[in-house]
Design an enzyme around this catalytic site. Structure first.
Site, PDB file in Angstrom:
ATOM      1  N   HIS A  17       0.843  -1.208   0.000  1.00 16.02           N
ATOM      2  CA  HIS A  17       0.000   0.000   0.000  1.00 16.02           C
ATOM      3  C   HIS A  17       0.874   1.252   0.000  1.00 16.02           C
ATOM      4  O   HIS A  17       0.609   2.222  -0.698  1.00 16.02           O
ATOM      5  CB  HIS A  17      -0.889   0.035   1.248  1.00 16.02           C
ATOM      6  CG  HIS A  17      -1.929  -1.043   1.277  1.00 16.02           C
ATOM      7  ND1 HIS A  17      -3.269  -0.775   1.436  1.00 16.02           N
ATOM      8  CD2 HIS A  17      -1.834  -2.381   1.164  1.00 16.02           C
ATOM      9  CE1 HIS A  17      -3.951  -1.920   1.423  1.00 16.02           C
ATOM     10  NE2 HIS A  17      -3.093  -2.905   1.267  1.00 16.02           N
ATOM     11  N   ASP A 120      -5.766   5.819   2.311  1.00 15.00           N
ATOM     12  CA  ASP A 120      -5.770   4.424   1.892  1.00 15.00           C
ATOM     13  C   ASP A 120      -7.141   3.788   2.105  1.00 15.00           C
ATOM     14  O   ASP A 120      -7.906   4.200   2.988  1.00 15.00           O
ATOM     15  CB  ASP A 120      -4.729   3.672   2.723  1.00 15.00           C
ATOM     16  CG  ASP A 120      -4.537   2.236   2.256  1.00 15.00           C
ATOM     17  OD1 ASP A 120      -3.663   2.032   1.413  1.00 15.00           O
ATOM     18  OD2 ASP A 120      -5.264   1.340   2.729  1.00 15.00           O
ATOM     19  N   ALA A 345      13.893 -11.243  -3.125  1.00 13.36           N
ATOM     20  CA  ALA A 345      14.078 -11.114  -4.574  1.00 13.36           C
ATOM     21  C   ALA A 345      13.867  -9.683  -5.047  1.00 13.36           C
ATOM     22  O   ALA A 345      12.881  -9.055  -4.675  1.00 13.36           O
ATOM     23  CB  ALA A 345      13.073 -12.015  -5.284  1.00 13.36           C
ATOM     24  N   GLN A 347      12.283  -8.068  -7.314  1.00 17.59           N
ATOM     25  CA  GLN A 347      11.277  -8.585  -8.245  1.00 17.59           C
ATOM     26  C   GLN A 347      11.219  -7.870  -9.593  1.00 17.59           C
ATOM     27  O   GLN A 347      11.169  -8.522 -10.632  1.00 17.59           O
ATOM     28  CB  GLN A 347       9.901  -8.570  -7.571  1.00 17.59           C
ATOM     29  CG  GLN A 347       8.833  -9.245  -8.413  1.00 17.59           C
ATOM     30  CD  GLN A 347       7.571  -9.531  -7.635  1.00 17.59           C
ATOM     31  OE1 GLN A 347       7.562 -10.395  -6.774  1.00 17.59           O
ATOM     32  NE2 GLN A 347       6.515  -8.798  -7.910  1.00 17.59           N
ATOM     33  N   SER A 367       2.277  -6.874  -7.850  1.00 10.80           N
ATOM     34  CA  SER A 367       3.027  -7.875  -8.621  1.00 10.80           C
ATOM     35  C   SER A 367       2.368  -8.127  -9.975  1.00 10.80           C
ATOM     36  O   SER A 367       3.040  -8.310 -10.991  1.00 10.80           O
ATOM     37  CB  SER A 367       3.107  -9.197  -7.854  1.00 10.80           C
ATOM     38  OG  SER A 367       3.898  -9.034  -6.695  1.00 10.80           O
ATOM     39  N   GLN A 387      -6.449 -11.712  -3.207  1.00 11.20           N
ATOM     40  CA  GLN A 387      -5.623 -12.331  -4.256  1.00 11.20           C
ATOM     41  C   GLN A 387      -6.356 -13.433  -5.028  1.00 11.20           C
ATOM     42  O   GLN A 387      -6.104 -13.640  -6.213  1.00 11.20           O
ATOM     43  CB  GLN A 387      -4.322 -12.862  -3.648  1.00 11.20           C
ATOM     44  CG  GLN A 387      -3.432 -11.724  -3.142  1.00 11.20           C
ATOM     45  CD  GLN A 387      -2.339 -12.187  -2.185  1.00 11.20           C
ATOM     46  OE1 GLN A 387      -2.143 -13.380  -1.962  1.00 11.20           O
ATOM     47  NE2 GLN A 387      -1.619 -11.239  -1.604  1.00 11.20           N
TER      48      GLN A 387
END
Length: 480
Positions: A17, A120, A345, A347, A367, A387
């Protein structure tokens, strides 16, 4: 002297966020010199990655960062209640910080005027604080328009049935939603918490959205046209799809340079990247099945493994010192020619590498947008939150992903038996993902090109950002 329109950002202190909120703040000041931004940083120790990130932020060019005083809150009662408490416990510190800002402006120390709050999704009770300062509130939704549409739909179903909403758990039933072309299985819907007080918090959060002046969403028209269309019914504040907003800068360290060197040695589009987000981790049974699948498939792989939190603890997964103790005997040795196992990672660096051919992902929205930006097809393995719905949309609605599972679900920090996806299932998903001429790969490349165009002059997201800025300027309180 013309006063700048000062927006106060209140991001939720969770890395997914926070990063996208900061990127939007940068985008706004870069786009229009009439805007300045103050980001109020909530200091809680939920997420270890946040401290490093917050310390890397420096106030400059019409953006300032203010760390709010540290507030402790109890974390018993699970994550949902913790979210609620974090927000409630920061109402007073936010009031004090904004009061200080307006006092500075009134004393002429500052050439800006408070123009509104940008809060938010989780912080919708801050709308009441903005009302006290007599300025409008805009909500920033860091997830998909699809998840926003479904959440608001569930909230209105809940309210129409006097809170006696159909229980959306473990049912084979499906929901017909205007935002989706396909019926949505109940098991991919975002879970409404069972606990009545937490459930009330979530429902209230969604109800309050409707009082906002507008909702910024990190998505774009061409990706989610149906979901965005379903939200323009006049019942919901105006929507501004201004994405994809992603942070493409990653810190290069020793660790990531060895990863990149390894990737440099691999053929184009040959490596499958497995990474499950900052909260993603698996127990030993599931880890063994993944290892078995990778070894049997013979594919090249780059696999991020994190150590799961102790049972029943609400903690983040940690990096581990020795992968061997977590993997089947001899796995690392046997796969040394085709695979690499890593901890943390970088990413975006990895996804941008020519050697990456597919991404086994938890389908977190940031992602997902990164994957689209680099044109890398996804295999879905969701974990928490919304998700599962993202996975469903990617596979069924947008056809940008292959399915490993769409309804896999973990409870954050929960002490429960893990559902295990078998090696066979994983291999099937990987093969479909890595097929050279699969339609998913082609569509992902098309969507990549679109996602880059929409944020440039003449693109849909570029236009919506301009419209949002105009609205902020036009709605500035005139009486100060």
């Amino acid at each position: 002297m013309v006063k700048l329109a000062e927006l106060v950002f209140i991001p939720f202190p969770c890395i997914g966020h926070l990063v996208s909120a900061v990127e939007i703040a940068k985008l706004l000041v870069h786009r229009d010199e009439r805007i300045s931004v103050t980001v109020l940083l909530i200091d809680v120790s939920l997420d270890p990655t946040i401290h490093g990130y917050v310390n890397s932020l420096s106030s400059n060019n019409r953006i300032q960062y203010i760390k709010l005083p540290h507030v402790t809150f109890p974390t018993d009662g699970g994550l949902e209640l913790a979210i609620h408490r974090i927000v409630e416990n920061h109402i007073q510190p936010v009031k004090e910080a904004v009061t200080q800002l307006t006092m500075n402006a009134n004393r002429g120390k500052d050439s800006s005027q408070l123009a509104g709050f940008v809060i938010d999704t989780c912080c919708s009770t801050m709308i009441d604080v903005a009302n006290e300062f007599d300025v409008p509130t805009y909500v920033f939704h860091s997830a998909s328009a699809g998840s926003l549409a479904i959440s608001l739909l569930l909230q209105s179903i809940h309210d129409e049935h006097n809170g006696e909403a159909v229980e959306f758990n473990n049912s084979e039933a499906e929901l017909r939603a205007p935002s989706c072309a396909n019926p949505v299985p109940y098991k991919v819907l975002p879970h409404f918490p069972k606990d009545p007080s937490t459930k009330a918090f979530f429902i209230n959060c969604l109800r309050k959205f409707r009082e906002a002046k507008g909702i910024l969403v990190n998505t774009f028209m061409e990706l989610e046209s149906r979901a965005i269309g379903s939200l323009t019914d006049g019942e919901i504040p105006p929507l501004y799809p201004i994405g994809p907003v992603i942070n493409l800068k990653t810190e290069v360290d020793i660790e990531s340079s060895t990863i990149m060197e390894w990737l440099d040695e691999q053929p184009d589009s040959s490596v499958v990247f497995l990474c499950f987000g900052s909260y993603g981790s698996f127990g030993s049974d599931q880890t063994n099945e993944i290892a078995l699948a990778l070894e049997k498939s013979g594919m090249r792989f780059l696999w991020t493994i994190r150590k799961p939190p102790p049972k029943g603890k609400m903690e983040y997964p940690k990096d581990m010192s020795d992968f061997n103790e977590f993997l089947p005997d001899g796995f690392l040795h046997r796969t040394t020619d085709v695979g690499k196992v890593i901890g943390w990672a970088p990413q975006t660096q990895i996804l941008s590498h020519r050697a990456i051919g597919g991404f086994v992902s938890h389908c977190g929205w940031n992602s997902t947008l990164e994957s689209i930006h680099f044109g890398v097809p996804i295999a879905t393995w969701p974990q928490y939150s919304e998700q599962q719905l993202n996975a469903f949309q990617l596979v069924k609605e947008y056809k940008l992903a292959q399915e490993i599972r769409m309804d896999y679900r973990k409870k954050f920090g929960a002490d429960e038996h893990e559902d295990v996806v078998t090696a066979e299932e994983i291999i099937n998903g990987l093969r479909a993902l890595m097929e050279k001429d699969c339609g998913t790969r082609r569509r992902m490349k098309e969507m990549r090109d679109i996602s880059k165009k929409v944020v440039t002059d003449g693109g849909s997201s570029h236009a919506f950002l301009g419209k949002f800025i105009d609205d902020v300027i036009n709605n500035m309180p005139r009486h100060h």
